[in-house]
Design an enzyme around this catalytic site. Sequence first.
Site, PDB file in Angstrom:
ATOM      1  N   GLU A  98       0.947  -0.582   0.312  1.00  0.00           N
ATOM      2  CA  GLU A  98       0.584  -0.054  -0.447  1.00  0.00           C
ATOM      3  C   GLU A  98       0.622   1.441  -0.468  1.00  0.00           C
ATOM      4  O   GLU A  98       1.835   1.358   0.597  1.00  0.00           O
ATOM      5  CB  GLU A  98      -0.844  -0.374   1.068  1.00  0.00           C
ATOM      6  CG  GLU A  98      -2.216  -0.681   1.559  1.00  0.00           C
ATOM      7  CD  GLU A  98      -3.082  -0.901   2.439  1.00  0.00           C
ATOM      8  OE1 GLU A  98      -3.838  -0.995   2.114  1.00  0.00           O
ATOM      9  OE2 GLU A  98      -2.299  -0.507   3.320  1.00  0.00           O
ATOM     10  N   CYS A 111       3.454   8.913   0.467  1.00  0.00           N
ATOM     11  CA  CYS A 111       3.626   8.323   1.893  1.00  0.00           C
ATOM     12  C   CYS A 111       4.403   6.824   0.965  1.00  0.00           C
ATOM     13  O   CYS A 111       3.247   6.338   0.051  1.00  0.00           O
ATOM     14  CB  CYS A 111       3.124   8.007   2.598  1.00  0.00           C
ATOM     15  SG  CYS A 111       3.760   7.057   3.870  1.00  0.00           S
ATOM     16  N   CYS A 118       7.795  -6.359   7.381  1.00  0.00           N
ATOM     17  CA  CYS A 118       8.746  -5.344   7.527  1.00  0.00           C
ATOM     18  C   CYS A 118       9.330  -6.498   9.195  1.00  0.00           C
ATOM     19  O   CYS A 118       7.966  -6.563   9.490  1.00  0.00           O
ATOM     20  CB  CYS A 118       7.817  -3.832   8.788  1.00  0.00           C
ATOM     21  SG  CYS A 118       8.971  -3.230   9.350  1.00  0.00           S
ATOM     22  N   CYS A 122       7.921  -3.149  15.516  1.00  0.00           N
ATOM     23  CA  CYS A 122       7.074  -2.233  17.009  1.00  0.00           C
ATOM     24  C   CYS A 122       5.829  -2.768  17.242  1.00  0.00           C
ATOM     25  O   CYS A 122       4.631  -3.192  16.008  1.00  0.00           O
ATOM     26  CB  CYS A 122       7.130  -1.205  15.684  1.00  0.00           C
ATOM     27  SG  CYS A 122       8.750  -0.604  15.437  1.00  0.00           S
ATOM     28  N   CYS A 125       1.830  -1.042  15.092  1.00  0.00           N
ATOM     29  CA  CYS A 125       2.311  -0.756  13.828  1.00  0.00           C
ATOM     30  C   CYS A 125       2.179  -2.206  12.730  1.00  0.00           C
ATOM     31  O   CYS A 125       2.379  -2.194  13.553  1.00  0.00           O
ATOM     32  CB  CYS A 125       3.598  -0.615  13.058  1.00  0.00           C
ATOM     33  SG  CYS A 125       4.020  -0.174  11.170  1.00  0.00           S
ATOM     34  N   GLY A 168       7.380  -0.735   6.181  1.00  0.00           N
ATOM     35  CA  GLY A 168       8.891  -1.451   5.756  1.00  0.00           C
ATOM     36  C   GLY A 168      10.182  -0.227   6.068  1.00  0.00           C
ATOM     37  O   GLY A 168       9.206   0.689   6.892  1.00  0.00           O
ATOM     38  N   GLU A 169      10.672  -0.804   6.501  1.00  0.00           N
ATOM     39  CA  GLU A 169      11.963  -0.112   7.298  1.00  0.00           C
ATOM     40  C   GLU A 169      12.893   0.696   6.025  1.00  0.00           C
ATOM     41  O   GLU A 169      13.670   0.055   5.179  1.00  0.00           O
ATOM     42  CB  GLU A 169      12.651  -0.967   8.668  1.00  0.00           C
ATOM     43  CG  GLU A 169      13.515  -0.081   8.727  1.00  0.00           C
ATOM     44  CD  GLU A 169      14.285   1.508   9.389  1.00  0.00           C
ATOM     45  OE1 GLU A 169      15.151   2.152   8.542  1.00  0.00           O
ATOM     46  OE2 GLU A 169      13.605   1.753  10.371  1.00  0.00           O
ATOM     47  N   SER A 200      11.852   7.715   6.699  1.00  0.00           N
ATOM     48  CA  SER A 200      12.042   8.371   8.443  1.00  0.00           C
ATOM     49  C   SER A 200      12.113   6.298   8.737  1.00  0.00           C
ATOM     50  O   SER A 200      12.218   5.101   8.100  1.00  0.00           O
ATOM     51  CB  SER A 200      10.660   7.474   8.396  1.00  0.00           C
ATOM     52  OG  SER A 200      10.208   7.355  10.098  1.00  0.00           O
ATOM     53  N   SER A 223      12.199   7.183  14.319  1.00  0.00           N
ATOM     54  CA  SER A 223      11.260   7.311  15.650  1.00  0.00           C
ATOM     55  C   SER A 223      11.220   6.668  16.949  1.00  0.00           C
ATOM     56  O   SER A 223      12.263   5.710  16.608  1.00  0.00           O
ATOM     57  CB  SER A 223      10.507   6.045  14.765  1.00  0.00           C
ATOM     58  OG  SER A 223       9.109   5.783  15.112  1.00  0.00           O
ATOM     59  N   ILE A 224      11.913   7.557  17.483  1.00  0.00           N
ATOM     60  CA  ILE A 224      12.567   6.881  19.450  1.00  0.00           C
ATOM     61  C   ILE A 224      10.946   6.537  19.570  1.00  0.00           C
ATOM     62  O   ILE A 224      11.384   5.416  19.969  1.00  0.00           O
ATOM     63  CB  ILE A 224      12.835   8.269  19.789  1.00  0.00           C
ATOM     64  CG1 ILE A 224      13.700   8.503  18.909  1.00  0.00           C
ATOM     65  CG2 ILE A 224      13.075   8.048  21.384  1.00  0.00           C
ATOM     66  CD1 ILE A 224      15.218   9.754  19.934  1.00  0.00           C
ATOM     67  N   ASN A 225      10.069   7.199  20.212  1.00  0.00           N
ATOM     68  CA  ASN A 225       8.566   6.744  20.838  1.00  0.00           C
ATOM     69  C   ASN A 225       8.734   6.422  21.811  1.00  0.00           C
ATOM     70  O   ASN A 225       8.054   5.576  22.510  1.00  0.00           O
ATOM     71  CB  ASN A 225       8.542   6.016  19.914  1.00  0.00           C
ATOM     72  CG  ASN A 225       8.421   5.944  18.727  1.00  0.00           C
ATOM     73  OD1 ASN A 225       7.422   6.364  17.953  1.00  0.00           O
ATOM     74  ND2 ASN A 225       8.305   5.389  17.622  1.00  0.00           N
ATOM     75  N   ASN A 299      -3.056   5.516  16.048  1.00  0.00           N
ATOM     76  CA  ASN A 299      -4.146   4.900  14.636  1.00  0.00           C
ATOM     77  C   ASN A 299      -4.400   3.708  15.244  1.00  0.00           C
ATOM     78  O   ASN A 299      -3.214   2.914  14.806  1.00  0.00           O
ATOM     79  CB  ASN A 299      -3.621   5.470  13.471  1.00  0.00           C
ATOM     80  CG  ASN A 299      -2.871   6.994  13.067  1.00  0.00           C
ATOM     81  OD1 ASN A 299      -4.425   7.630  13.338  1.00  0.00           O
ATOM     82  ND2 ASN A 299      -2.406   7.592  13.067  1.00  0.00           N
ATOM     83  N   CYS A 342      -0.724   7.045  10.108  1.00  0.00           N
ATOM     84  CA  CYS A 342       0.714   6.855  10.450  1.00  0.00           C
ATOM     85  C   CYS A 342       0.782   4.815  11.174  1.00  0.00           C
ATOM     86  O   CYS A 342      -0.468   5.213  12.103  1.00  0.00           O
ATOM     87  CB  CYS A 342       1.412   7.219  11.362  1.00  0.00           C
ATOM     88  SG  CYS A 342       3.181   6.579  12.375  1.00  0.00           S
TER      89      CYS A 342
END
Length: 358
Positions: A98, A111, A118, A122, A125, A168-169, A200, A223-225, A299, A342
């Site tokens: 997608e 995007c 991936c 995470c 996700c 994906g990363e 990202s 992306s630390i989070n 989300n 996201c």
Amino acid sequence: MPQINTDLIMLDSMSKEQLREYFSQIGFEKFRADQIFDWMHNKRVLDFEQMTNLSKKLREKLTAECGFTPFEVIKNQRSMQDDSMKLLFRLADGNMIEAVTLRDFDRATGCISTQVGCRMGCVFCSTAKMGFVRNLTVGEILLQVRTMDNMLRAEGRRLTNLVFMGMGEPLDNLENLLPSITVLLDDNGYGFSYRRITVSTSGLTDKLPKLFELEKPVNLAVSINAATQAQREKIMPISRKYPLDELVRVVKSLPVSKHKMIMIEYVLLKGINDSEADAKAFAKLIKGMHVKVNLIAYNSSKDGQYRSSGEKETLKFQNYLIQERIGTFIRKSLGSDIDGACGQLYAKTAREKGDDNG
């Protein structure tokens, strides 16, 4: 999708340098490679017969030996909230990905996905639930941009920005990410400004510096989070391989222009990483770094395991960081009603059965 000849050389997955080398090997002038490059990426023509400045002999050889990345758009969803658009692509091997066009006033941001699935894991996700299937080729990365931009141009608009924040990363597919970016930046390719492309990453510290070896480094979002190693490991398992303190050290060492800042992304999860104590620890972690912070609403995914922080908690978190003189913004959530925001992208793999609803 029609039967694909997998023995064909996919020209749109080759860099300009690779094209020149290939044309030299088959006995044609290298400038012909530049002509093909212009036809594919600038003029968006993927039919050798329409490439009128090529000789008949060359067109015949290319038709026999070469092709372009095959794909099929099998679903196009439009957001009723903000007119964002999510596309579901079926690739030649049956896997699906997608990609999303996020619309915000005059800006249209593509995007882009870089992998089928991936391997980062995470917990917040949806793509992570697919597991890792394979990397996308250069051609498969670029076809997302080409398709979305063509659709927008038919409406009198165009893509203005690109973010590699899809499935994906990106740094886990560095060998195809960097050539793709080179084509996107080329004036005879897609002609994007490096200021309008953002990559990202979850923080693959051994690969991060490679992004800055580009002639014109694009924007970086990390992306630390989480504010602590223990906390980050729980929601981002990749942190066990790439520890938080090492990630911070590497980000601090990157050769970033004084006119450019790195974006730090922080997904707020209710009761997990959104407390005042978390804000204080996070501010201490990034203090002194040449960064700005994007706070991102979680989300919800299909399993409903986590919840998004409320407006009160989000504003409180933001206000604390601002008090600490850290530029902090709350990212607008676009495309959430079509599962295009996201962390929501998910598509069936070739090994899965069922419909094509993504």
